[in-house]
Write an enzyme that holds these catalytic residues in place. Structure first.
Site, PDB file in Angstrom:
ATOM      1  N   GLU A 131       0.848  -1.201   0.000  1.00 34.87           N
ATOM      2  CA  GLU A 131       0.000   0.000   0.000  1.00 34.87           C
ATOM      3  C   GLU A 131       0.872   1.234   0.000  1.00 34.87           C
ATOM      4  O   GLU A 131       2.067   1.172   0.341  1.00 34.87           O
ATOM      5  CB  GLU A 131      -0.922   0.004   1.231  1.00 34.87           C
ATOM      6  N   HIS A 246      -9.874  10.667   2.982  1.00 37.51           N
ATOM      7  CA  HIS A 246      -9.608   9.761   1.869  1.00 37.51           C
ATOM      8  C   HIS A 246     -10.041  10.484   0.591  1.00 37.51           C
ATOM      9  O   HIS A 246     -11.164  10.986   0.531  1.00 37.51           O
ATOM     10  CB  HIS A 246     -10.377   8.444   2.042  1.00 37.51           C
ATOM     11  N   ARG A 291      -2.255  10.158   0.165  1.00 35.11           N
ATOM     12  CA  ARG A 291      -3.657  10.521   0.369  1.00 35.11           C
ATOM     13  C   ARG A 291      -3.902  12.019   0.586  1.00 35.11           C
ATOM     14  O   ARG A 291      -4.796  12.607  -0.010  1.00 35.11           O
ATOM     15  CB  ARG A 291      -4.166   9.816   1.617  1.00 35.11           C
ATOM     16  N   HIS A 350     -11.967  10.226   7.012  1.00 38.53           N
ATOM     17  CA  HIS A 350     -11.755   8.780   6.992  1.00 38.53           C
ATOM     18  C   HIS A 350     -11.157   8.263   8.295  1.00 38.53           C
ATOM     19  O   HIS A 350     -11.522   7.196   8.774  1.00 38.53           O
ATOM     20  CB  HIS A 350     -10.824   8.468   5.818  1.00 38.53           C
ATOM     21  N   ARG A 385      -1.556   9.140   9.275  1.00 32.41           N
ATOM     22  CA  ARG A 385      -1.502   7.686   9.474  1.00 32.41           C
ATOM     23  C   ARG A 385      -0.978   6.987   8.235  1.00 32.41           C
ATOM     24  O   ARG A 385      -1.407   7.281   7.120  1.00 32.41           O
ATOM     25  CB  ARG A 385      -2.912   7.186   9.770  1.00 32.41           C
TER      26      ARG A 385
HETATM   27  C1  LIG Z   1     -14.136   2.231   5.174  1.00 31.39           C
HETATM   28  C2  LIG Z   1     -12.901   2.071   6.061  1.00 31.39           C
HETATM   29  C3  LIG Z   1     -11.836   1.317   5.611  1.00 31.39           C
HETATM   30  C4  LIG Z   1     -10.696   1.166   6.446  1.00 31.39           C
HETATM   31  N1  LIG Z   1      -9.658   0.359   6.024  1.00 31.39           N
HETATM   32  C5  LIG Z   1      -8.625   0.113   6.875  1.00 31.39           C
HETATM   33  C6  LIG Z   1      -7.598  -0.820   6.545  1.00 31.39           C
HETATM   34  O1  LIG Z   1      -7.630  -1.449   5.483  1.00 31.39           O
HETATM   35  N2  LIG Z   1      -6.587  -1.026   7.444  1.00 31.39           N
HETATM   36  C7  LIG Z   1      -6.532  -0.363   8.639  1.00 31.39           C
HETATM   37  O2  LIG Z   1      -5.589  -0.588   9.414  1.00 31.39           O
HETATM   38  N3  LIG Z   1      -7.488   0.528   8.978  1.00 31.39           N
HETATM   39  C8  LIG Z   1      -8.537   0.759   8.140  1.00 31.39           C
HETATM   40  N4  LIG Z   1      -9.522   1.642   8.519  1.00 31.39           N
HETATM   41  C9  LIG Z   1      -9.466   2.232   9.854  1.00 31.39           C
HETATM   42  C10 LIG Z   1      -9.788   1.149  10.904  1.00 31.39           C
HETATM   43  O3  LIG Z   1     -10.877   0.390  10.445  1.00 31.39           O
HETATM   44  C11 LIG Z   1     -10.132   1.761  12.256  1.00 31.39           C
HETATM   45  O4  LIG Z   1      -9.207   2.734  12.629  1.00 31.39           O
HETATM   46  C12 LIG Z   1     -10.142   0.685  13.346  1.00 31.39           C
HETATM   47  O5  LIG Z   1     -10.932  -0.394  12.934  1.00 31.39           O
HETATM   48  C13 LIG Z   1     -10.639   1.254  14.650  1.00 31.39           C
HETATM   49  O6  LIG Z   1     -10.940   0.197  15.536  1.00 31.39           O
HETATM   50  P1  LIG Z   1     -11.648   0.552  16.924  1.00 31.39           P
HETATM   51  O7  LIG Z   1     -11.921  -0.746  17.594  1.00 31.39           O
HETATM   52  O8  LIG Z   1     -10.847   1.567  17.608  1.00 31.39           O
HETATM   53  O9  LIG Z   1     -13.017   1.256  16.492  1.00 31.39           O
HETATM   54  P2  LIG Z   1     -14.294   0.672  15.745  1.00 31.39           P
HETATM   55  O10 LIG Z   1     -13.988  -0.572  15.011  1.00 31.39           O
HETATM   56  O11 LIG Z   1     -14.906   1.775  14.958  1.00 31.39           O
HETATM   57  O12 LIG Z   1     -15.265   0.268  16.937  1.00 31.39           O
HETATM   58  C14 LIG Z   1     -15.844   1.264  17.760  1.00 31.39           C
HETATM   59  C15 LIG Z   1     -16.962   0.622  18.546  1.00 31.39           C
HETATM   60  O13 LIG Z   1     -17.411   1.519  19.561  1.00 31.39           O
HETATM   61  C16 LIG Z   1     -18.823   1.533  19.578  1.00 31.39           C
HETATM   62  N5  LIG Z   1     -19.254   2.793  20.208  1.00 31.39           N
HETATM   63  C17 LIG Z   1     -19.050   4.060  19.785  1.00 31.39           C
HETATM   64  N6  LIG Z   1     -19.546   4.932  20.677  1.00 31.39           N
HETATM   65  C18 LIG Z   1     -20.083   4.196  21.678  1.00 31.39           C
HETATM   66  C19 LIG Z   1     -20.751   4.528  22.885  1.00 31.39           C
HETATM   67  N7  LIG Z   1     -20.979   5.799  23.255  1.00 31.39           N
HETATM   68  N8  LIG Z   1     -21.189   3.510  23.686  1.00 31.39           N
HETATM   69  C20 LIG Z   1     -20.978   2.213  23.331  1.00 31.39           C
HETATM   70  N9  LIG Z   1     -20.343   1.854  22.197  1.00 31.39           N
HETATM   71  C21 LIG Z   1     -19.891   2.836  21.389  1.00 31.39           C
HETATM   72  C22 LIG Z   1     -19.196   1.343  18.119  1.00 31.39           C
HETATM   73  O14 LIG Z   1     -20.540   0.948  17.978  1.00 31.39           O
HETATM   74  C23 LIG Z   1     -18.175   0.266  17.741  1.00 31.39           C
HETATM   75  O15 LIG Z   1     -18.627  -0.991  18.176  1.00 31.39           O
HETATM   76  C24 LIG Z   1     -10.654   1.809   7.693  1.00 31.39           C
HETATM   77  C25 LIG Z   1     -11.733   2.587   8.124  1.00 31.39           C
HETATM   78  C26 LIG Z   1     -12.853   2.712   7.323  1.00 31.39           C
HETATM   79  C27 LIG Z   1     -14.006   3.536   7.814  1.00 31.39           C
END
Ligand SMILES: Cc1cc2nc3c(=O)[nH]c(=O)nc-3n(C[C@H](O)[C@H](O)[C@H](O)COP(=O)(O)OP(=O)(O)OC[C@H]3O[C@@H](n4cnc5c(N)ncnc54)[C@H](O)[C@@H]3O)c2cc1C
Length: 529
Positions: A131, A246, A291, A350, A385
């Site tokens: 990437e 993005h 990006r 993003h 990032r």
């Molecule tokens: C379309 C897209 C493509 C991506 N592609 C990549 C990739 O290929 N590689 C990579 O490394 N990163 C990628 N990213 C970024 C990556 O997905 C995220 O940074 C990462 O998954 C974050 O993980 P997390 O567990 O911190 O948050 P999340 O996976 O977003 O989980 C957050 C959780 O908190 C919950 N929540 C939020 N507020 C509350 C609340 N007040 N009370 C209770 N629950 C709550 C939500 O419902 C969810 O369950 C991408 C992001 C997007 C949007």
């Protein structure tokens, strides 16, 4: 309980009696960070609260590219670190970055052990993608562009099997409760009524805040509510000005916007406007620039009144569907055949490099409060990032907070005073303001106008108060960083300033005071809700 809106949010909870309940740690958020933390607690009991059913509304499940890990024969953690520091544009915390990157191979093994079926070569070795910004093939992926969904499937199954995790789905954390400056519990809005969970150790793993912008690739609920909880509890947030846009989100009126992967440009697709002009020709490596540079070029061109398209007709044509089946399906669902038609795109919020400031163990500045994943600001990403470093960060930091908490003493449950339950947060007004004044390009005029509009909203008791509080903290951070660096681009300060090559933290109290000191520009017409 007085009802204040039709969904039953808002009002007051009666005093909570002292009980002898165990002081079980609470994780807020059911994405990769929260789930990995939950598993790591075994056999110690833990409660995980998720706003949506597990597997839904988590950015983790939407990740296309995969997870970066230096496991190839020509690769090393030192090379991965060098690429990460370069992308971070002088603001990474090198020690944190080294620690997270060193943990990547073990995390890949752990995810595979939990059942994640990564794409493999016929030899059985894990296939590694390349990437932008990575000097080596090091992206571990699954089902082609379905990496996040596969990882989350395996981890959710492991959590469901684990006897030590109690999962509360469709429950949103709305406030943290403090007692003598320490965490004492969480106010939770359940499906039908609010309730209190008493705990002296809480982890915020609530993901990103792209939903504070009108154009975003993030799940609708990703409005940074975890950052608001922490800020209202007095925690310091860091690097708030750094939002990654993005450049190529599919612009067909959907919210959130589907993503058109960089790999399409990697295959030779070009960016053109409605006249067919390739407006990035002559800029560095043109469409293959990082990006933030591509996003700025697209943003500027749109600002001049153009529509922007990704044109894959010549580079891929009839090969498009076979090479990018998921993106082909997204386009076709919107009535576009990418083999024969240009794909309308625009930049979209993003990823948030900033978040709740944490130390190496994930501890915030509030005793009893930890943060991990995208909600945390660990110092890994600096000002920008590197692609696919965020799933890695979510998994590694999720495990790290659980290990740290497991070594702490449980607290003593205590009675709690009457509690107010805030209204369900509504982000529409804030989205309009941030999109207008705090998008890909910013300047002092726009930022001070945004401050003037967000300040009264953030101070009020309206449904937009929580999103406005975070939006205000972000624009204050953007206003005070008088330079351009990484994802933060100021048209009035287009260069990086060596004197500002450091991370910056902000509390809600300081942000409010700073906002009041900014000369206000006339507000336009965005109404609080
Ligand atoms: C379309 C897209 C493509 C991506 N592609 C990549 C990739 O290929 N590689 C990579 O490394 N990163 C990628 N990213 C970024 C990556 O997905 C995220 O940074 C990462 O998954 C974050 O993980 P997390 O567990 O911190 O948050 P999340 O996976 O977003 O989980 C957050 C959780 O908190 C919950 N929540 C939020 N507020 C509350 C609340 N007040 N009370 C209770 N629950 C709550 C939500 O419902 C969810 O369950 C991408 C992001 C997007 C949007």
């Amino acid at each position: 309980m007085k009802k204040e809106d039709k969904e039953g949010w808002g009002g007051t909870l009666p005093p909570q009696p002292a009980t002898a309940n165990e002081d079980v740690p609470i994780i807020i958020g059911g994405g990769l960070a929260g789930l990995m933390a939950a598993l790591q607690f075994a056999p110690q009991p833990v409660i995980l609260i998720s706003m949506a059913p597990l597997g839904e509304q988590a950015a983790s499940g939407w990740a296309q590219g995969g997870l970066a890990a230096a496991i190839g024969p020509d690769d090393s953690p030192a090379k991965h670190l060098a690429d990460t520091l370069k992308a971070g544009d002088g603001l990474c915390d090198p020690e944190t970055a080294r620690r997270i990157i060193d943990a990547a191979p073990a995390v890949v093994e752990e995810l595979a052990r939990l059942g994640a079926r990564f794409d493999r070569a016929p030899s059985g070795a894990i296939s590694l993608g390349l990437e932008a910004g990575h000097s080596r093939h090091r992206i571990v992926h699954a089902n082609g562009d379905g990496s996040g969904a596969e990882i989350l499937r395996a981890v959710i199954a492991a959590v469901r099997r684990a006897g030590h995790v109690r999962v509360l789905e469709s429950c949103a954390a709305t406030r943290l409760i403090l007692r003598d400056g320490q965490i004492a519990g969480v106010v939770v809005q359940g499906a039908s009524a609010p309730f209190v969970l008493r705990a002296s150790r809480v982890v915020i793993a609530t993901g990103g805040l792209g939903g504070l912008y009108s154009h975003t690739t993030n799940p609708a609920g990703a409005i940074g509510q975890g950052l608001v909880l922490a800020a209202r509890a007095g925690a310091a947030l860091a690097d708030l000005e750094f939002v990654q846009f993005h450049p190529t989100a599919l612009d067909v009126g959907q919210d959130p916007m589907p993503l058109i992967s960089e790999a399409v440009r990697g295959e030779g697709a070009t960016l053109v406007d409605e006249t067919g002009t390739r407006f990035m020709a002559g800029i560095g490596c043109a469409e293959l620039e990082p990006r933030d540079i591509v996003s700025r070029a697209v943003w500027r061109h749109m600002g001049e009144g153009h529509r922007v398209f990704l044109d894959a007709r010549r580079a891929l044509g009839p090969r498009f569907a076979a090479r990018f089946p998921a993106i082909d399906a997204l386009c076709r669902a919107a009535g576009i055949d990418p083999a024969t038609q240009k794909i309308p795109i625009r930049p979209a919020a993003h990823y948030h490099m900033g978040g709740i400031a944490v130390d190496a163990a994930g501890r915030t500045s509030v005793p009893g409060l930890w943060a991990c994943g995208e909600a945390a600001s660990t110092g890994l990403h600096g000002a920008n990032r590197l692609a696919s470093n965020s799933l890695l960060e979510a998994a590694v930091t999720g495990q790290a907070v659980a290990r740290d908490i497991s070594g702490t003493q449980a607290g003593r449950p205590a009675p709690l005073v009457p509690l107010s339950v805030p209204p369900r947060p509504k982000a529409a007004a804030v989205r309009a303001i941030l999109s207008r004044d705090a998008g890909v390009l910013r300047d002092a005029d726009g930022l001070s106008r945004a401050i003037g509009e967000l300040l009264p909203m953030a101070d009020g008791r309206v449904a937009s108060a929580d999103p406005a509080l975070l939006g205000l903290m972000m624009v204050v951070a953007m206003h005070r960083r008088m330079e351009s660096r990484g994802g933060h681009a100021r048209t009035d300060y287009p260069l990086a300033s060596p004197a500002l090559a450091h991370r910056a933290t902000l509390t809600w109290e300081h942000a409010r005071a700073a906002a009041r000191a900014v000369p206000q520009r006339a507000a336009v017409s965005v109404q609080a809700q």
